[in-house]
Design a protein around this motif. Structure first.
Motif, short mmCIF file in Angstrom:
data_model
loop_
_atom_site.label_atom_id
_atom_site.label_comp_id
_atom_site.label_asym_id
_atom_site.label_seq_id
_atom_site.Cartn_x
_atom_site.Cartn_y
_atom_site.Cartn_z
N ARG A 20 4.66 4.88 -8.53
CA ARG A 20 4.56 4.75 -6.96
C ARG A 20 5.82 4.73 -6.21
O ARG A 20 5.98 5.30 -5.09
CB ARG A 20 3.79 3.57 -6.72
CG ARG A 20 2.38 3.80 -6.91
CD ARG A 20 1.43 2.65 -6.77
NE ARG A 20 1.53 1.51 -7.54
CZ ARG A 20 1.93 0.39 -6.91
NH1 ARG A 20 2.05 0.11 -5.87
NH2 ARG A 20 1.92 -0.68 -7.79
N ALA A 21 6.85 4.14 -6.97
CA ALA A 21 8.11 3.97 -6.19
C ALA A 21 8.89 5.34 -6.08
O ALA A 21 9.49 5.65 -5.03
CB ALA A 21 8.97 2.91 -7.12
N TRP A 58 -5.57 8.95 -2.13
CA TRP A 58 -4.59 8.86 -3.30
C TRP A 58 -5.03 7.60 -3.91
O TRP A 58 -3.92 6.98 -4.57
CB TRP A 58 -3.35 9.13 -2.78
CG TRP A 58 -3.02 10.42 -2.55
CD1 TRP A 58 -2.55 11.55 -3.19
CD2 TRP A 58 -3.01 11.00 -1.22
NE1 TRP A 58 -2.32 12.65 -2.49
CE2 TRP A 58 -2.66 12.67 -1.23
CE3 TRP A 58 -3.51 10.81 0.19
CZ2 TRP A 58 -2.79 13.34 -0.38
CZ3 TRP A 58 -3.53 11.61 1.08
CH2 TRP A 58 -3.05 12.98 1.10
N GLY A 99 7.46 8.03 -5.98
CA GLY A 99 6.60 8.96 -5.02
C GLY A 99 6.74 8.54 -3.71
O GLY A 99 6.83 9.34 -2.53
N GLU A 100 7.22 7.15 -3.36
CA GLU A 100 7.60 6.83 -2.17
C GLU A 100 9.16 6.98 -1.74
O GLU A 100 9.33 7.32 -0.45
CB GLU A 100 7.11 5.31 -1.90
CG GLU A 100 5.68 5.22 -2.11
CD GLU A 100 4.78 5.64 -0.83
OE1 GLU A 100 5.57 6.00 0.21
OE2 GLU A 100 3.62 5.82 -1.18
N HIS A 101 10.09 6.44 -2.38
CA HIS A 101 11.38 6.38 -2.13
C HIS A 101 12.20 6.93 -3.52
O HIS A 101 12.56 5.72 -4.06
CB HIS A 101 12.10 5.34 -1.68
CG HIS A 101 13.11 5.21 -0.66
ND1 HIS A 101 14.08 6.02 -1.00
CD2 HIS A 101 13.34 5.15 0.58
CE1 HIS A 101 15.06 5.95 -0.16
NE2 HIS A 101 14.52 5.14 0.96
N PRO A 113 1.72 9.85 -0.23
CA PRO A 113 2.92 9.27 -0.68
C PRO A 113 4.09 9.89 0.11
O PRO A 113 4.10 11.04 0.42
CB PRO A 113 3.29 9.58 -2.27
CG PRO A 113 1.59 9.66 -2.83
CD PRO A 113 1.13 10.20 -1.66
N ALA A 114 4.97 8.94 0.58
CA ALA A 114 6.22 9.60 1.55
C ALA A 114 6.91 10.61 1.06
O ALA A 114 7.43 11.51 1.68
CB ALA A 114 6.82 8.26 1.77
N GLY A 135 4.97 12.05 -6.53
CA GLY A 135 6.06 12.77 -5.61
C GLY A 135 6.01 14.39 -5.85
O GLY A 135 6.56 15.27 -5.20
N ARG A 179 1.09 10.97 -7.05
CA ARG A 179 1.80 9.48 -6.78
C ARG A 179 3.36 9.52 -7.29
O ARG A 179 4.01 8.55 -6.50
CB ARG A 179 0.91 8.56 -7.28
CG ARG A 179 -0.31 7.95 -6.74
CD ARG A 179 0.18 7.04 -5.67
NE ARG A 179 -1.15 6.34 -4.98
CZ ARG A 179 -0.92 5.48 -4.28
NH1 ARG A 179 0.17 5.09 -3.77
NH2 ARG A 179 -2.19 5.08 -3.75
N SER A 227 14.86 4.43 -5.95
CA SER A 227 14.22 4.24 -7.29
C SER A 227 15.49 4.35 -8.32
O SER A 227 15.50 3.67 -9.25
CB SER A 227 12.92 5.07 -7.52
OG SER A 227 12.02 4.85 -6.63
#
Length: 414
Positions: free
Chosen positions: A278-279, A345, A281-283, A404-405, A124, A122, A287
């Protein structure tokens, strides 16, 4: 509720899930307490489940149709095989309370490792090194317990060793920006060689002593008396008795694993820290622009991942087996990773997958007895059941689970 509304809006998804239920029923009718003796009923129910699955597939509900087809085939085959055995043999093998209790015991190390992998991925960072982190936790857990005479210190030693393995993986993945798959594989090989060497050096050919302190069970014997009256109720009495039998005496680590599931969900989805994880892991770039330390979050998540995976390994050595063998994790870290992917996830999804794999391992331990009594010489194949189920589970979600992105992508700080 939203999932129920989606199912109601798409009848072919509902048909796929109905096929799964009918496939499970095909196996259940031939098992205790029903023990239907005719092979026709399980085969007909299995065929009905396959038909529902094919109908869903033709209407492009591919995922649910595939589940229904697999459930129909497996349920029909298991039900047919059960009719080949006598009722006495089935009742000796299929004891639901024993199976569910064993399911929880086998699922516990997977739960710790899967939740650990959840935090890492999560944030990244792909953590394919869960297997090695479990292994160092198993070895240093029993080494610490044997040298200090305390299972508490042994568990602490195992968790610390796993945290150090997580720190090493974080250095590789976050600062050195090594390919995370390669770094995790290196952790696995390092753990295998290190534990094997130190084990031989410390214990030689004699092995682990028999009097190592182990993690105790939690005795809830009062449950039997508490549900004594409820067991007399029609229809639901057997359920309450089953609950008392399953949860009456479980290892402390089993309860901690169940608590960890809920705590991880609260942390990830109901706290600012979880939002930051989570942030990142996404962007990660966005962040960092709002003041979140991408490196700090990823370091903390990967170290926590190693500590949780090591707790699962320590349970294996000083909670479940009471000993240590080289490579005793036997692929459980990879099964936990598959459970994480299968669970999309998310804590509860990953936990459900771990329980499914745990049940398959519990069943695999009892099916050889059945195969001998039924005259089916396939007992060795049953030991591969958890790994085959892992392959099926991962293959069924390829292209459908959304990770996650930014997972697996090294972050270059500006």
């Amino acid at each position: 509720m939203r999932r129920l509304r989606r199912l109601a809006a798409d009848p072919w998804r509902t048909a796929g899930w109905a096929g799964v239920g009918v496939g499970c029923l095909a196996a259940w009718v031939a098992l205790p307490p029903l023990t239907v003796r005719s092979a026709a009923l399980p085969c007909v129910l299995g065929a009905a489940a396959v038909a529902l699955g094919v109908a869903s597939l033709t209407r492009r509900a591919y995922r649910y149709g595939a589940y229904a087809v697999m459930a129909g085939v497996l349920g029909g085959l298991l039900g047919w095989a059960a009719t080949r055995s006598s009722v006495d043999n089935l009742e000796g093998v299929v004891v639901w309370s024993a199976l569910f209790a064993a399911m929880l015991r086998y699922a516990t190390p997977l739960l710790f490792a899967a939740i650990g992998g959840l935090f890492s991925e999560r944030s990244g960072v792909v953590n394919i090194g869960l297997e090695g982190m479990m292994l160092v936790g198993a070895f240093f857990g029993i080494l610490g317990a044997e040298r200090t005479g305390s299972w508490e210190l042994g568990l602490a030693a195992g968790v610390i060793a796993g945290g150090l393995a997580g720190l090493l993986h974080a250095v590789f993945s976050v600062h050195l920006r090594v390919d995370q798959i390669v770094g995790g594989t290196a952790i696995n090989f390092l753990a295998l060689g290190l534990t094997g060497y130190v084990f031989i050096d410390a214990y030689g050919q004699e092995g682990i002593p028999a009097d190592v302190p182990t993690i105790p069970d939690v005795d809830l014997g009062f449950l039997g008396g508490a549900v004594g009256v409820l067991t007399e109720l029609p229809l639901v009495g057997g359920f309450f008795q089953l609950v008392a039998d399953v949860f009456g005496q479980l290892n402390l680590m089993v309860w901690l694993a169940l608590v960890t599931i809920g705590v991880s969900w609260v942390v990830l989805f109901r706290t600012p820290t979880g939002l930051r994880i989570r942030a990142v892991g996404e962007h990660p770039r966005a962040s960092e622009t709002v003041g979140i330390s991408v490196f700090g979050i990823r370091y903390g998540a990967v170290i926590l991942s190693g500590m949780l995976a090591a707790a699962g390994g320590a349970y294996l050595s000083i909670g479940f087996v009471g000993s240590f063998n080289e490579n005793m994790t036997a692929g459980r870290g990879f099964i936990a990773l598959a459970a994480l992917i299968f669970g999309n996830w998310r804590p509860f999804g990953a936990a459900a997958a771990c329980l499914l794999f745990g049940f398959s391992q519990a069943l695999a331990q009892r099916l050889p007895v059945y195969s001998e009594s039924a005259g089916l010489p396939i007992d060795v194949l049953f030991q591969a059941l958890p790994y085959v189920l892992t392959l099926i589970a991962v293959a069924s979600v390829i292209g459908r689970s959304i990770p996650p992105a930014a997972v697996g992508r090294p972050y270059h700080k500006q």
